[in-house]
Design a protein around this motif. Sequence first.
Motif, PDB file in Angstrom:
ATOM      1  N   VAL A  80     -43.205 -12.032  16.543  1.00  0.00           N
ATOM      2  CA  VAL A  80     -44.046 -12.863  17.407  1.00  0.00           C
ATOM      3  C   VAL A  80     -45.492 -12.689  16.966  1.00  0.00           C
ATOM      4  O   VAL A  80     -45.827 -11.738  16.259  1.00  0.00           O
ATOM      5  N   ALA A  81     -46.356 -13.613  17.388  1.00  0.00           N
ATOM      6  CA  ALA A  81     -47.759 -13.559  16.961  1.00  0.00           C
ATOM      7  C   ALA A  81     -48.445 -12.299  17.464  1.00  0.00           C
ATOM      8  O   ALA A  81     -49.086 -11.583  16.687  1.00  0.00           O
ATOM      9  N   THR A  82     -48.334 -12.018  18.747  1.00  0.00           N
ATOM     10  CA  THR A  82     -49.000 -10.848  19.316  1.00  0.00           C
ATOM     11  C   THR A  82     -48.181 -10.293  20.471  1.00  0.00           C
ATOM     12  O   THR A  82     -47.801 -11.039  21.371  1.00  0.00           O
ATOM     13  N   VAL A  83     -47.951  -8.995  20.431  1.00  0.00           N
ATOM     14  CA  VAL A  83     -47.326  -8.299  21.559  1.00  0.00           C
ATOM     15  C   VAL A  83     -48.462  -7.812  22.453  1.00  0.00           C
ATOM     16  O   VAL A  83     -49.372  -7.129  21.967  1.00  0.00           O
ATOM     17  N   PRO A  84     -48.434  -8.143  23.740  1.00  0.00           N
ATOM     18  CA  PRO A  84     -49.479  -7.642  24.638  1.00  0.00           C
ATOM     19  C   PRO A  84     -49.265  -6.151  24.910  1.00  0.00           C
ATOM     20  O   PRO A  84     -48.626  -5.763  25.885  1.00  0.00           O
ATOM     21  N   ALA A  85     -49.788  -5.327  24.005  1.00  0.00           N
ATOM     22  CA  ALA A  85     -49.550  -3.881  24.067  1.00  0.00           C
ATOM     23  C   ALA A  85     -50.377  -3.240  25.177  1.00  0.00           C
ATOM     24  O   ALA A  85     -51.524  -3.618  25.400  1.00  0.00           O
ATOM     25  N   LEU A  86     -49.768  -2.288  25.832  1.00  0.00           N
ATOM     26  CA  LEU A  86     -50.439  -1.495  26.857  1.00  0.00           C
ATOM     27  C   LEU A  86     -50.818  -0.148  26.268  1.00  0.00           C
ATOM     28  O   LEU A  86     -50.356   0.226  25.185  1.00  0.00           O
ATOM     29  N   GLN A  87     -51.616   0.616  26.994  1.00  0.00           N
ATOM     30  CA  GLN A  87     -52.110   1.894  26.481  1.00  0.00           C
ATOM     31  C   GLN A  87     -50.980   2.867  26.145  1.00  0.00           C
ATOM     32  O   GLN A  87     -51.061   3.614  25.187  1.00  0.00           O
ATOM     33  N   HIS A  88     -49.898   2.830  26.927  1.00  0.00           N
ATOM     34  CA  HIS A  88     -48.803   3.783  26.691  1.00  0.00           C
ATOM     35  C   HIS A  88     -47.831   3.326  25.603  1.00  0.00           C
ATOM     36  O   HIS A  88     -46.950   4.068  25.209  1.00  0.00           O
ATOM     37  N   ASP A  89     -47.975   2.094  25.114  1.00  0.00           N
ATOM     38  CA  ASP A  89     -47.083   1.592  24.076  1.00  0.00           C
ATOM     39  C   ASP A  89     -47.403   2.280  22.747  1.00  0.00           C
ATOM     40  O   ASP A  89     -48.562   2.382  22.354  1.00  0.00           O
ATOM     41  N   VAL A  90     -46.371   2.747  22.073  1.00  0.00           N
ATOM     42  CA  VAL A  90     -46.540   3.470  20.812  1.00  0.00           C
ATOM     43  C   VAL A  90     -46.156   2.543  19.660  1.00  0.00           C
ATOM     44  O   VAL A  90     -45.016   2.080  19.594  1.00  0.00           O
ATOM     45  N   PRO A  91     -47.103   2.259  18.760  1.00  0.00           N
ATOM     46  CA  PRO A  91     -46.772   1.365  17.645  1.00  0.00           C
ATOM     47  C   PRO A  91     -45.822   2.030  16.651  1.00  0.00           C
ATOM     48  O   PRO A  91     -45.761   3.256  16.529  1.00  0.00           O
ATOM     49  N   LEU A  92     -45.097   1.187  15.959  1.00  0.00           N
ATOM     50  CA  LEU A  92     -44.185   1.641  14.915  1.00  0.00           C
ATOM     51  C   LEU A  92     -44.951   1.866  13.617  1.00  0.00           C
ATOM     52  O   LEU A  92     -46.025   1.308  13.406  1.00  0.00           O
ATOM     53  N   ASP A  93     -44.370   2.675  12.735  1.00  0.00           N
ATOM     54  CA  ASP A  93     -44.947   2.870  11.403  1.00  0.00           C
ATOM     55  C   ASP A  93     -44.535   1.740  10.466  1.00  0.00           C
ATOM     56  O   ASP A  93     -45.302   1.313   9.605  1.00  0.00           O
ATOM     57  N   TYR A  94     -43.306   1.259  10.643  1.00  0.00           N
ATOM     58  CA  TYR A  94     -42.744   0.201   9.800  1.00  0.00           C
ATOM     59  C   TYR A  94     -41.813  -0.664  10.640  1.00  0.00           C
ATOM     60  O   TYR A  94     -41.276  -0.206  11.652  1.00  0.00           O
TER      61      TYR A  94
END
Length: 195
Positions: free
Chosen positions: A168-182
């Motif tokens: 998707v174009a953009t995930v509305p990430a919150l402060q507690h969301d942890v991004p993936l490395d890959y």
Amino acid sequence: MSRTTEPPSKAKLRTAALAVRDSLSETKRAAAAQAIARRGLPVELVAGAVVAGYSPIRSELDPTPLMRALAAKGARLALPVITQRGQSLRFRIWHEGDRLLPGSLGILEPSPAAVEVVPDIVLVPLAAFDRSGHRIGYGAGHYDRTLANLHKSRGFAAIGLAFSGQEVATVPALQHDVPLDYVLTEKKAFDFRSS
């Protein structure tokens, strides 16, 4: 009066991405899993490293072909276990052919007798992802809590597995969301470590 368009919510993005995923034929799903397995991991696999996969549910990309390929290169395999709602996942050693038992959410898990381990690489299922490494799961937060706890204690790689149509174009990430490395799809390997 001008109208501003609200960005789609996680729930709407999840629904749309899952519809795309659900529409794929079994043949396309199997071909995607094989393509990812042939390409392998974007990180060096140290012999004896613990790679945690997952038991696929619904129409998730099946990590089994990749896990088999990694085991053939010396990886030790593990699967997640849900102990309680709101808690981090735990991981237990799994060998292909081991009997799996339905866990608290009905997802197949290794036996309680299997050895608990801490993974070096975590293969993460997802509903949707963006090019910043943010993902949308199913809303329970198990993986966000798990990845956050692993980041506190050790170095590891979090690698999402998805079909290309789940981007998707953009995930509305919150402060507690942890991004993936890959994120690995049948078409491309995305590296988010530098972003």
